[in-house]
Structure formats: C-alpha cells, structure tokens
Design a protein around this motif. Structure first.
Motif, short mmCIF file in Angstrom:
data_model
loop_
_atom_site.label_atom_id
_atom_site.label_comp_id
_atom_site.label_asym_id
_atom_site.label_seq_id
_atom_site.Cartn_x
_atom_site.Cartn_y
_atom_site.Cartn_z
N GLU A 78 43.07 18.70 87.64
CA GLU A 78 42.74 17.62 88.61
C GLU A 78 41.13 17.22 88.52
N ALA A 79 40.53 18.25 88.49
CA ALA A 79 38.92 18.16 88.42
C ALA A 79 38.50 17.26 87.49
N SER A 80 38.95 17.35 86.26
CA SER A 80 38.32 16.54 85.02
C SER A 80 38.79 15.17 85.21
N LYS A 81 39.85 14.68 85.94
CA LYS A 81 40.10 13.26 86.19
C LYS A 81 39.27 12.65 87.33
N ALA A 82 38.42 13.24 87.88
CA ALA A 82 37.78 12.75 88.95
C ALA A 82 36.38 12.36 88.37
N ARG A 126 35.22 17.95 82.81
CA ARG A 126 34.94 16.85 82.14
C ARG A 126 34.13 15.91 83.22
N ALA A 127 34.40 16.20 84.37
CA ALA A 127 33.62 15.65 85.52
C ALA A 127 32.30 16.34 85.96
N PRO A 128 31.32 15.91 86.23
CA PRO A 128 30.15 16.45 86.78
C PRO A 128 30.56 17.28 88.12
N VAL A 129 29.92 18.46 88.17
CA VAL A 129 30.15 19.49 89.19
C VAL A 129 28.81 19.85 89.91
N TYR A 130 28.77 19.25 91.26
CA TYR A 130 27.75 19.61 92.26
C TYR A 130 28.13 20.57 93.19
N TYR A 131 27.01 21.59 93.46
CA TYR A 131 27.18 22.80 94.38
C TYR A 131 26.34 22.88 95.33
N ILE A 132 26.69 23.02 96.64
CA ILE A 132 25.96 23.40 97.74
C ILE A 132 26.19 24.72 98.46
N HIS A 133 25.30 25.53 98.37
CA HIS A 133 25.32 27.06 98.81
C HIS A 133 26.08 27.11 100.13
#
Length: 242
Positions: A30-34, A68-75
């Motif tokens: 799923e994640a790469s399709k977002a 393939r999608a950018p991943v952003y992370y908040i602690h």
C-alpha cells in the motif's frame, strides 16, 4: 486516486511478530502507491539508540527504503530518540513535533499527540525531563545492554502508572487542542497517541474544524487515507507471523 496515508502507534517489538508482519505487508502493498506516508510516532515500542543492531530495526529500515513514496516521521513518546543515523539508513525525513502540511489544499497540523494531554501532569513532567538534550547525550553513551535494561524498567513503570489514571486524564485537553490549532492557523488536526481512533467535528472560532485521531495496531491495523475529497479511517487485518 491521489492519496496520502497516515499511521501511528504500532509499537513494534520482537514480542509481537504479527504486528510487524502486518506493517511489512502494508509497506509492500500500500505505502508505495500513496503520494506520501506519514508516521506520527510510536512506530516502535521503544528506541534506545540508532546503534541497536536488531533484526526488527533492519527490517523496518529496509521496508522504508523500498517504499517508492516519501516517508515522513514525527517522534512519539516511545521512539523520540530515533536519530539521523537511522533516518539516513531508512531514507525517511524526520519532522518537528508539530508540523503544518498542505494536504490537497487544506492546511493540516500533524503531531504525535502527547503534547495535547496536558491534564496528565505526571507524564508531562516526565516528557520534559526525557527531552533534555544533555540527558539524552548521557543515555546514548551508556552500554547498549544498560540502555535496554533501563527501557524495560520504564515500560514497566509506565504500565503501572496507567492503571492508576483515568481515561479522561490520559486523553487530550480540548482547550489545548483548540489552542494548538489556532496557533498553527488550521482547521484540521491529525494525531495519534491516545489509541482512540475517531473523527471529531468541532467548531473553532465560528468555523467548522476537524480532529482526526489515528488508532493503534494492537488488535488490527489502523490507517488514515486522505484524498482531496475526504479523510477515511480504515482498519487492516493483522497478518499471521511467518
């Protein structure tokens, strides 16, 4: 259809391989399709340093790198010590604890959510102490086995303290929610932490507003899917561990 995904509070640990399997399946299918994936904290049950060479950490980093999608992370409050080394290995972007993003034309404030729980005075005191830079610097210089022992002790004390607190105290403070939204100049807020998934419609300064709470992954996967037209909280079956 263009869409953005949000997850939080998976609390990945070696003791719950079913959650890890569900997360890895989600990343692969799923994640790469977002358009983007936002992880709003507590992906891990604990984090004692980027130098911990666990198989779980390697699996997660590899899954993020393959996305393939950018991943952003908040602690979150469990993994606030994830640092630049892991971020580089996983090819993720670390964001500040409160961040406003343009989500298909709607300015949206995103955060983990623990800063909204101001009625839990004891936790907020603990949070301030553990965010001290000098204390983190000292902790990271302890032997890894010592850090793991400290983390295990903290988790035990956290579980005990929750038994003595009401659900109301551990939930968000509505006044703080409104204050943070006004400060950010937004009518929509997305957060996790409370493990109480819901979409709350409210009125803020005479205008419609919305607070979306992400769910945890203890009994099922919880994913927020946002498009230009709508925001939908969705559940996922936990995959059987292999």
């Amino acid at each position: 259809m263009p869409h953005t995904l949000f997850i939080a509070d998976l609390h990945l640990s070696p003791g719950r391989p079913d959650i890890t399997a569900a997360f890895l399946a989600f990343m692969e299918t799923e994640a790469s399709k977002a358009d983007a994936l936002y992880v709003l904290g507590d992906l891990f049950e604990f984090w004692v340093g980027d130098d911990e060479p666990s198989e779980l950490n390697r699996q997660v980093a590899a899954a993020f790198r393959a996305c393939r999608a950018p991943v952003y992370y908040i602690h979150g409050n469990r993994d606030f010590m994830i640092g630049r080394r892991f971020a580089a290995e996983a090819n993720i972007t670390l964001l500040p604890e409160h961040k406003v993003i343009d989500l298909y034309g709607t300015p949206t404030l995103i955060m983990h959510g623990d800063t909204l729980c101001i009625d839990d005075v004891g936790y907020q005191r603990y949070r301030r102490i553990t965010r001290l830079r000098w204390l983190q610097w000292l902790f990271l210089r302890l032997p890894l086995t010592k850090r793991l022992g400290i983390a295990d002790g903290i988790r035990g004390k956290s579980a005990e303290s929750k038994q003595d607190k009401s659900i109301t105290i551990m939930d968000v403070n509505q006044g703080e929610v409104e204050r943070q939204m006004r400060k950010a100049g937004v009518q929509r807020l997305i957060h996790g932490h409370t493990h109480r998934p819901a979409i709350h419609d409210l009125e803020l300064d005479g205008r419609p507003a919305r607070r979306i709470v992400l769910g945890d992954w203890y009994t099922q996967g919880s994913v927020l899917r946002v498009t230009r037209e709508c925001a939908e909280l969705q559940s996922r079956e936990l995959e059987e561990s292999k």
